[in-house]
Design an enzyme around this catalytic site. Structure first.
Site, PDB file in Angstrom:
ATOM      1  N   ASP A 236       0.852  -1.186   0.000  1.00  0.00           N
ATOM      2  CA  ASP A 236       0.000   0.000   0.000  1.00  0.00           C
ATOM      3  C   ASP A 236       0.897   1.248   0.000  1.00  0.00           C
ATOM      4  O   ASP A 236       1.850   1.317  -0.774  1.00  0.00           O
ATOM      5  CB  ASP A 236      -0.964  -0.043   1.193  1.00  0.00           C
ATOM      6  N   TYR A 375      -3.448  11.270   1.163  1.00  0.00           N
ATOM      7  CA  TYR A 375      -3.936  11.174  -0.211  1.00  0.00           C
ATOM      8  C   TYR A 375      -3.988  12.555  -0.860  1.00  0.00           C
ATOM      9  O   TYR A 375      -3.544  12.745  -1.993  1.00  0.00           O
ATOM     10  CB  TYR A 375      -5.335  10.546  -0.228  1.00  0.00           C
ATOM     11  N   HIS A 432      -4.968  -7.915   0.860  1.00  0.00           N
ATOM     12  CA  HIS A 432      -4.188  -6.673   0.893  1.00  0.00           C
ATOM     13  C   HIS A 432      -3.278  -6.573   2.115  1.00  0.00           C
ATOM     14  O   HIS A 432      -2.276  -5.880   2.079  1.00  0.00           O
ATOM     15  CB  HIS A 432      -5.178  -5.505   0.879  1.00  0.00           C
TER      16      HIS A 432
END
Length: 454
Positions: A236, A375, A432
């Site tokens: 990630d 982000y 994930h």
């Protein structure tokens, strides 16, 4: 910045310009292409302060840290969970509309009646935790040194919606391998930091903390700890940061490992962003990766779109613990389904306590919005580039491809993306959260991946 990219990487800069010209044609799925720069980090490094520039003042000293939240915080959490106002159930009989009402209600019931945060807090406090100031921000990290003299130092970076909770299961097997089926030659010294704005690290008060600056900060941290040779690992955001470290090539970095590799070829990346058909000639493994990415871009990017553009708007996550939990569960469909099965009583990968330990850490540290700002900062303060695009890494790279990751990177793509690919392995299970969900497989991969770099 853009001029430097064009000078240093003319062909790639040109590709980036073409992508920008096509930008008006892109669907919402193309938002993923603005999550991380593919070409900027090497140039951006020259604009960062020099390594080791911080003088060892009180703020930059390495200080012990211990987690302890007041009982009142836990009481308030349980009160809020119990007082949740519920909507009607979804109008479909599947998870196509998001986290299902039955799943989140099971989570809330367990959270309010059975989950014990103090057990997680005790696990954290049983480990050596520290805080140090880097570039004006407090950085929290776990630092566990192996008893084995020739252990290989490794910095391991989590992502979103993860935390240091993800790595707890791998610490003892990696630092104490002889107690877990390994040998002294498999030993690691581990450094596990909390990202800025996450967990116990400080919260940025101004823009500028993004993968480029974090990668530089991690190199400073390893230098400050006295490590002259080390490796980096991540998935990630942890992959993005590790790959940028590889581009920056700080002194002592021998190689990296990723469990969410950035290997997508330019033609595939562009076709995905435009919502078109796959390029011709894909092998079965490559077509499988295409199908996974195509589904994620079309159906799984809602969280990233919002955090890319408007993270401060997410006040509901700060006010409602159940709202926060639902937001964190809905990262990608395969890990969500695994988590949903856990709340149906099926032991698979993560337990209910694993999941709620992580969500509770976000809640108690009030980091729902500060974590989301990573982000926004990446989108607005770095040149465009695809999260999964090839970045041109020159140092050794090892790849572990888990079946239910956002996409399972094919070996053919990995070999082209990483000229010095020193290890590749694929697994028929694992989502994930590889280190958290499949710790035994993950530990085995770390031992194998870096064997040639010791």
């Amino acid at each position: 910045m853009k001029e430097r990219v064009a000078k240093d990487c003319p062909s790639k800069a040109k590709a980036a310009q073409i992508s920008r010209r096509d930008g008006l044609k892109l669907t919402a799925a193309s938002a993923m292409a603005s999550l991380l720069p593919s070409y900027a980090p090497a140039a951006a490094q020259t604009e960062s302060p020099a390594q080791g520039e911080d003088s060892m003042t009180d703020k930059t000293a390495i200080r012990p840290f211990r987690a302890k939240f007041p009982k009142a915080d836990l009481t308030d959490l349980h009160r809020r969970v119990a007082a949740t106002r519920w909507p009607e159930r979804e109008t479909v009989k599947d998870d196509s509309q998001g986290v299902r009402l039955a799943t989140i209600q099971k989570l809330a019931h367990y959270w309010a009646t059975k989950h014990d945060w103090r057990k997680c807090e005790a696990k954290l406090n049983a480990l050596p935790n520290f805080i140090t100031g880097i570039d004006g921000l407090d950085i929290h990290f776990i630092h566990v040194r192996s008893k084995h003299e020739n252990a290989l130092p490794m910095i391991v970076t989590h992502g979103w919606p993860g935390s240091i909770i993800e790595q707890l299961k791998i610490i003892d097997p990696l630092t104490n391998p002889t107690a877990h089926g390994g040998t002294a030659a498999d030993a690691f010294h581990l450094v596990i930091p909390s990202l800025p704005g996450y967990g116990f690290s400080g919260k940025p008060t101004a823009p500028g903390w993004n993968p480029v600056s974090i990668a530089k900060a991690w190199a400073t941290l390893m230098q400050r700890l006295g490590y002259t040779k080390y490796v980096a690992q991540g998935g990630d955001w942890g992959n993005a940061i590790s790959e940028i470290m590889a581009l920056q090539q700080p002194s002592g970095l021998l190689g990296i490992h990723t469990n969410m590799a950035a290997t997508v070829p330019a033609d595939v990346s562009k076709a995905l962003a435009l919502g078109g058909p796959p390029p011709a000639g894909l092998s079965p493994d490559e077509k499988h990766a295409w199908d996974q990415l195509d589904d994620f871009y079309k159906n799984g990017l809602g969280y990233a779109l919002e955090m890319n553009n408007r993270p401060q708007t997410l006040y509901g996550l700060v006010d409602s613990p159940v709202g926060l939990a639902a937001w964190m569960l809905d990262h990608d469909i395969r890990s969500y389904r695994m988590i949903a099965r856990a709340f149906d009583g099926k032991r698979e990968g993560l337990t209910r306590d694993d999941i709620l330990d992580n969500v509770t850490l976000y809640w108690l540290t009030n980091t729902a919005i500060s974590s989301a700002q990573l982000y926004w900062d990446t989108r607005h303060n770095l040149p465009p580039g695809g999260f999964f695009d090839v970045r041109g890494i020159k140092i050794p790279v090892a790849v572990s491809a888990f079946a239910e990751e956002i996409y399972q990177a094919p070996k053919s793509w990995a070999e082209k993306a990483y000229p010095k690919l020193i290890h590749y392995n694929k697994f028929d299970k694992g989502t994930h959260f590889a280190a958290w969900e499949q710790p035994e497989l993950f530990v085995g991969e770390m031992r194998a991946a870096f064997k040639t770099l010791r």
